[in-house]
Write a protein that holds these residues in place. Structure first.
Motif, mmCIF file in Angstrom:
data_model
loop_
_atom_site.group_PDB
_atom_site.id
_atom_site.type_symbol
_atom_site.label_atom_id
_atom_site.label_comp_id
_atom_site.label_asym_id
_atom_site.label_seq_id
_atom_site.Cartn_x
_atom_site.Cartn_y
_atom_site.Cartn_z
ATOM 1 N N ALA A 17 9.864 -44.031 -90.721
ATOM 2 C CA ALA A 17 9.811 -43.061 -91.515
ATOM 3 C C ALA A 17 9.282 -41.608 -91.285
ATOM 4 O O ALA A 17 9.896 -40.567 -91.556
ATOM 5 C CB ALA A 17 9.224 -43.431 -93.007
ATOM 6 N N VAL A 18 8.511 -41.656 -90.315
ATOM 7 C CA VAL A 18 8.097 -40.530 -89.563
ATOM 8 C C VAL A 18 9.051 -39.747 -88.770
ATOM 9 O O VAL A 18 9.635 -40.227 -88.016
ATOM 10 C CB VAL A 18 6.649 -41.010 -88.772
ATOM 11 N N PRO A 19 9.201 -38.356 -88.991
ATOM 12 C CA PRO A 19 10.126 -37.617 -88.360
ATOM 13 C C PRO A 19 9.830 -37.560 -86.835
ATOM 14 O O PRO A 19 8.747 -37.840 -86.188
ATOM 15 C CB PRO A 19 9.784 -36.162 -88.874
ATOM 16 N N LEU A 20 10.942 -37.658 -86.090
ATOM 17 C CA LEU A 20 10.694 -37.671 -84.559
ATOM 18 C C LEU A 20 9.938 -36.426 -84.053
ATOM 19 O O LEU A 20 9.229 -36.827 -83.333
ATOM 20 C CB LEU A 20 12.179 -37.469 -83.826
ATOM 21 N N TYR A 21 10.143 -35.385 -84.614
ATOM 22 C CA TYR A 21 9.296 -34.301 -84.238
ATOM 23 C C TYR A 21 7.752 -34.627 -84.158
ATOM 24 O O TYR A 21 6.805 -34.238 -83.443
ATOM 25 C CB TYR A 21 9.637 -33.055 -84.901
ATOM 26 N N HIS A 22 7.409 -35.146 -85.241
ATOM 27 C CA HIS A 22 6.025 -35.536 -85.459
ATOM 28 C C HIS A 22 5.397 -36.620 -84.655
ATOM 29 O O HIS A 22 4.403 -36.550 -84.256
ATOM 30 C CB HIS A 22 5.703 -35.719 -86.967
ATOM 31 N N GLN A 23 6.418 -37.518 -84.459
ATOM 32 C CA GLN A 23 5.964 -38.576 -83.730
ATOM 33 C C GLN A 23 5.606 -38.275 -82.171
ATOM 34 O O GLN A 23 4.615 -38.754 -81.559
ATOM 35 C CB GLN A 23 7.131 -39.610 -83.520
ATOM 36 N N ILE A 24 6.516 -37.370 -81.562
ATOM 37 C CA ILE A 24 6.179 -36.631 -80.490
ATOM 38 C C ILE A 24 5.100 -35.855 -80.352
ATOM 39 O O ILE A 24 4.332 -35.776 -79.430
ATOM 40 C CB ILE A 24 7.450 -35.534 -79.966
ATOM 41 N N PHE A 25 4.784 -34.930 -81.428
ATOM 42 C CA PHE A 25 3.604 -33.976 -81.510
ATOM 43 C C PHE A 25 2.447 -34.979 -81.492
ATOM 44 O O PHE A 25 1.374 -34.759 -80.750
ATOM 45 C CB PHE A 25 3.659 -33.476 -82.985
ATOM 46 N N LEU A 26 2.200 -36.181 -82.307
ATOM 47 C CA LEU A 26 1.109 -36.951 -82.249
ATOM 48 C C LEU A 26 1.054 -37.558 -80.841
ATOM 49 O O LEU A 26 -0.120 -37.821 -80.383
ATOM 50 C CB LEU A 26 1.467 -38.114 -83.184
ATOM 51 N N GLN A 27 2.161 -38.001 -79.952
ATOM 52 C CA GLN A 27 1.777 -38.715 -78.687
ATOM 53 C C GLN A 27 1.128 -37.493 -77.672
ATOM 54 O O GLN A 27 0.426 -38.028 -77.132
ATOM 55 C CB GLN A 27 3.216 -39.092 -78.191
ATOM 56 N N LEU A 28 1.866 -36.448 -77.902
ATOM 57 C CA LEU A 28 1.344 -35.413 -76.865
ATOM 58 C C LEU A 28 -0.328 -34.866 -77.565
ATOM 59 O O LEU A 28 -1.055 -34.593 -76.508
ATOM 60 C CB LEU A 28 1.960 -34.073 -76.912
ATOM 61 N N ASP A 30 -2.522 -36.859 -78.840
ATOM 62 C CA ASP A 30 -3.477 -37.657 -78.374
ATOM 63 C C ASP A 30 -3.674 -37.925 -76.529
ATOM 64 O O ASP A 30 -4.694 -38.197 -76.382
ATOM 65 C CB ASP A 30 -2.711 -39.221 -78.843
ATOM 66 N N GLU A 31 -2.641 -37.410 -76.000
ATOM 67 C CA GLU A 31 -2.570 -37.367 -74.730
ATOM 68 C C GLU A 31 -3.586 -36.330 -74.313
ATOM 69 O O GLU A 31 -4.520 -36.310 -73.264
ATOM 70 C CB GLU A 31 -1.447 -37.211 -74.022
ATOM 71 N N ILE A 32 -3.473 -35.026 -75.076
ATOM 72 C CA ILE A 32 -4.396 -33.947 -74.711
ATOM 73 C C ILE A 32 -5.800 -34.167 -75.143
ATOM 74 O O ILE A 32 -7.015 -34.127 -74.375
ATOM 75 C CB ILE A 32 -3.962 -32.723 -75.634
ATOM 76 N N LEU A 33 -6.009 -35.084 -76.320
ATOM 77 C CA LEU A 33 -7.389 -35.433 -77.122
ATOM 78 C C LEU A 33 -8.093 -36.321 -75.883
ATOM 79 O O LEU A 33 -9.240 -36.384 -75.867
ATOM 80 C CB LEU A 33 -7.014 -35.909 -78.246
ATOM 81 N N SER A 34 -7.068 -36.971 -75.301
ATOM 82 C CA SER A 34 -7.641 -38.338 -74.704
ATOM 83 C C SER A 34 -8.129 -37.644 -72.996
ATOM 84 O O SER A 34 -8.801 -38.275 -72.308
ATOM 85 C CB SER A 34 -6.862 -39.444 -74.261
ATOM 86 N N ASN A 70 -1.876 -25.730 -84.092
ATOM 87 C CA ASN A 70 -2.940 -26.510 -84.222
ATOM 88 C C ASN A 70 -3.927 -26.263 -83.100
ATOM 89 O O ASN A 70 -5.007 -27.035 -82.899
ATOM 90 C CB ASN A 70 -2.843 -27.943 -84.401
ATOM 91 N N HIS A 71 -3.717 -25.203 -82.169
ATOM 92 C CA HIS A 71 -4.636 -24.707 -81.154
ATOM 93 C C HIS A 71 -4.845 -25.579 -80.115
ATOM 94 O O HIS A 71 -6.110 -25.888 -79.469
ATOM 95 C CB HIS A 71 -5.974 -24.233 -81.713
ATOM 96 N N TYR A 72 -3.974 -26.545 -79.677
ATOM 97 C CA TYR A 72 -4.122 -27.521 -78.567
ATOM 98 C C TYR A 72 -3.587 -26.821 -77.495
ATOM 99 O O TYR A 72 -3.972 -27.412 -76.394
ATOM 100 C CB TYR A 72 -3.271 -28.772 -78.897
ATOM 101 N N VAL A 73 -2.242 -26.064 -77.593
ATOM 102 C CA VAL A 73 -1.910 -25.208 -76.474
ATOM 103 C C VAL A 73 -1.574 -24.003 -76.471
ATOM 104 O O VAL A 73 -1.772 -23.467 -77.798
ATOM 105 C CB VAL A 73 -0.395 -26.001 -76.192
ATOM 106 N N GLU A 74 -1.408 -23.430 -75.405
ATOM 107 C CA GLU A 74 -0.865 -21.979 -75.748
ATOM 108 C C GLU A 74 0.275 -21.616 -74.711
ATOM 109 O O GLU A 74 0.728 -22.000 -73.950
ATOM 110 C CB GLU A 74 -2.165 -20.859 -75.158
ATOM 111 N N ARG A 75 1.321 -20.892 -75.769
ATOM 112 C CA ARG A 75 2.629 -20.572 -75.189
ATOM 113 C C ARG A 75 2.693 -19.172 -74.650
ATOM 114 O O ARG A 75 2.560 -18.345 -75.618
ATOM 115 C CB ARG A 75 3.663 -21.096 -76.300
ATOM 116 N N LYS A 76 3.215 -19.109 -73.286
ATOM 117 C CA LYS A 76 3.414 -17.718 -72.985
ATOM 118 C C LYS A 76 4.908 -17.586 -72.455
ATOM 119 O O LYS A 76 5.092 -18.436 -71.515
ATOM 120 C CB LYS A 76 2.476 -17.124 -72.007
#
Length: 255
Positions: A17-28, A30-34, A70-76
């Motif tokens: 039920a969770v949208p694909l974009y949000h599943q990918i967001f959560l995985q990335l 978590d990889e950043i937080l870990s 959400n301030h995990y990354v910066e895009r340039k």
């Protein structure tokens, strides 16, 4: 069940039920937080992300946009997307020997089901963390640890492919991976470990016999030898209702 990583297996549950974009967001996220994707490291481009997860570039763009929002990354423009998150927590120093003893005791107190041992091309985050040369492969070992016959943890470990004779289906049943590597001459001098919480996806929930989106304790560990070379990466996912970490804290004695 496939482990976590990038570009090698199906990474999202298209029936959830969770949208694909949000599943990918959560995985990335978590990889950043870990710490798998450390401060300053580059994230895949929109095109790479779309190919990695078999989604549209619009979906990939939304994922990277949400990470930036959400301030995990910066895009340039022309420079790509880089991790800007720094953990506010100060690292806690602990005795490596006591930690290894604790891990070995966990191995002795539980049973293990070896799900898969495969030699393959590593995810980018693993290749970088193990300081592998371009084209160098890894051995990926997937196990489920059980306590009293019930699943306790889903554990994925990576070592260089040169150790494929050490880390096998047969040897992992005999002893914990740290002991196997120690016997092979790879002695742990120090390690970096991150502990965090994630929500179980459908695959993790199935492996650990829990409800989807249940809380999971995730421990990521990189182990180094006497020459400060990383030789083992482990991502362990434990049921929060059956596993906890105990620390005895003492006041330092004056010198």
């Amino acid at each position: 069940m496939p482990p976590f990583g990038e570009g090698i297996w199906e990474l999202v549950d298209r029936d959830a039920a969770v949208p694909l974009y949000h599943q990918i967001f959560l995985q990335l996220r978590d990889e950043i937080l870990s710490g798998e994707r450390p401060y300053g490291s580059a994230l895949p481009t929109e095109q790479e992300l779309a190919e990695m997860y078999s989604v549209s570039r619009i979906t990939a763009r939304r994922v990277l946009g949400d990470l930036a929002l959400n301030h995990y990354v910066e895009r340039k423009r022309r420079l790509g997307t880089r991790v800007t998150f720094r953990s506010p927590a100060k690292p806690i120093e602990a005795n490596i020997d006591q930690a290894v003893d604790s891990l070995l005791a966990l191995g002795q107190g539980t049973t293990v089901n070896v799900i898969e041992v495969a030699t393959e091309n590593p995810p980018h985050t693993v290749a970088s963390a193990l300081q592998l040369a371009a084209g160098q492969q890894v051995v990926r070992a997937v196990r489920v640890r059980c306590l009293d016959g019930e699943p306790l943890g889903y554990v994925v470990s990576y070592v260089s492919a040169e150790l494929e004779g050490v880390v096998t289906q047969k040897t992992l049943v005999r002893a914990p991976i740290l002991r196997l590597l120690d016997e092979a001459g790879f002695h742990a001098k120090h390690a970096e470990q991150t502990i965090g919480a994630i929500l179980a996806d459908t695959q993790l929930a199935e492996a650990l016999d829990i409800e989807p989106r249940a809380a999971i304790l995730r421990i990521s560990r990189t182990v180094y030898d006497e020459n400060d070379r990383p030789f083992l990466i482990t991502h362990a996912h434990y049921r929060s209702d059956r596993f906890n970490i105990r620390m005895d804290l003492n006041v330092p004695r004056p010198v």
